[in-house]
Scaffold this motif. Sequence first.
Motif: not given
Length: 401
Positions: A176-180, A76-79, A107-114
């Motif tokens: 990103l802050a929410t994940i952390a 999730l961090y990476f995406g 879109g490649l980055g957003a895929a993590a959140g999906m």
Amino acid sequence: MTSSRFFRIALVLGLLSAIGPFAIDMYLPALPEIGSSLDAAIGPVQMSLTVFFLALGVGQLLYGPVSDMVGRKPPLYFGLGLFALASIGCALATDIQILIALRFVQGLGAAAGMAIPRAVVRDLHTGNDAARLMSLLMLVFSVSPILAPLAGSAVIALTGWRGVFWAVSIAAVIGLATIAWVLKETRPAAERVESSLGSALRAYGVLLRDTHYLGLVFIGAFAMAGFFTYLANSSFVMIDHYGLSPTMYSVAFGVNAAAFFGAAQLNGMLCERFGIVRVVKTSVSACGLVMTAMFLYYLGGGDALAVLIALYFIASALMGFVIPTTSVLALEQHGAIAGTASALLGTLQMLTGAVVMTVVGFFTDGRPLPMVAGMAGGALIAVVLAWITLGGRRATRYAAG
């Protein structure tokens, strides 16, 4: 799990899931302006949306297995980091080809959140509790299609279409802050021991041979394909053909989205009373009938905007009963590889939507009929798949979960 913690998890997962779609929904009112600004025709402008869907689908194939191997949070961090950087690049794009390329990376980055939030749901729950959590997640997720077009219209009015991408890059940083600070890891190290690249490939093999899983995935995929067709074409139809302002278009879009996510909140209650399988079969069949009526109306020469909005409002509500529940059923028997199963589900659904959008794009002329034909076609295929997939003893066994 207490109700407050249940909702808190749904809130976090819903916000993470919404970041990528936010980049779609804020973008929709800007499509005509982007074409004018970059001197691009409708086709290339729509391609900047299609490639986002393609990347959103393909990227999930990577994030799912990786999240099984290293946990849910690192990918999730990476995406979201990749998404933020690509969004900044989109804001600075000087021609349509650069924008299309950067939208693919975005879109490649957003895929993590999906992919990953669905796996987190499966980590925590199965059955009706999973349906309830998935529906709550969808409620939070609904902030995107309801508010994002309106927010996009406001941003475009103040800053132009480039401001949309600066806005979504800020949303990614907040994610990103929410994940952390808020999201806890739901894939303990002990459960990752058996996960590797080889096991991921074997898991994909298992899933691709599971016809029940694939049937459920494609029921949702073709139900969503109609929505994707609406995404790609509705701004041109409503703004250029019907003459709505970007703001009024955003309101119309948000009304239909509210129907979807509002209906989804009834899933837990309906599934407990009638069973998940019956809810899916009844809802997808009714949706097919409504979309067929809409298609016949436009095929017969009708052209009232009110008919489009009213019938799609009903169809959207019915899809709210179908899409979350088919995802729950598809993942039900694959808890050990939930990340991989969620990834393949998301990939196949996004790719199906992208293919349908592309096919409809060949016939797009700014009028409603090509869009409505694609929407109705997707709904009818979903009906056929639902009755094939959920018609036997095995479906009954799955429904009991």
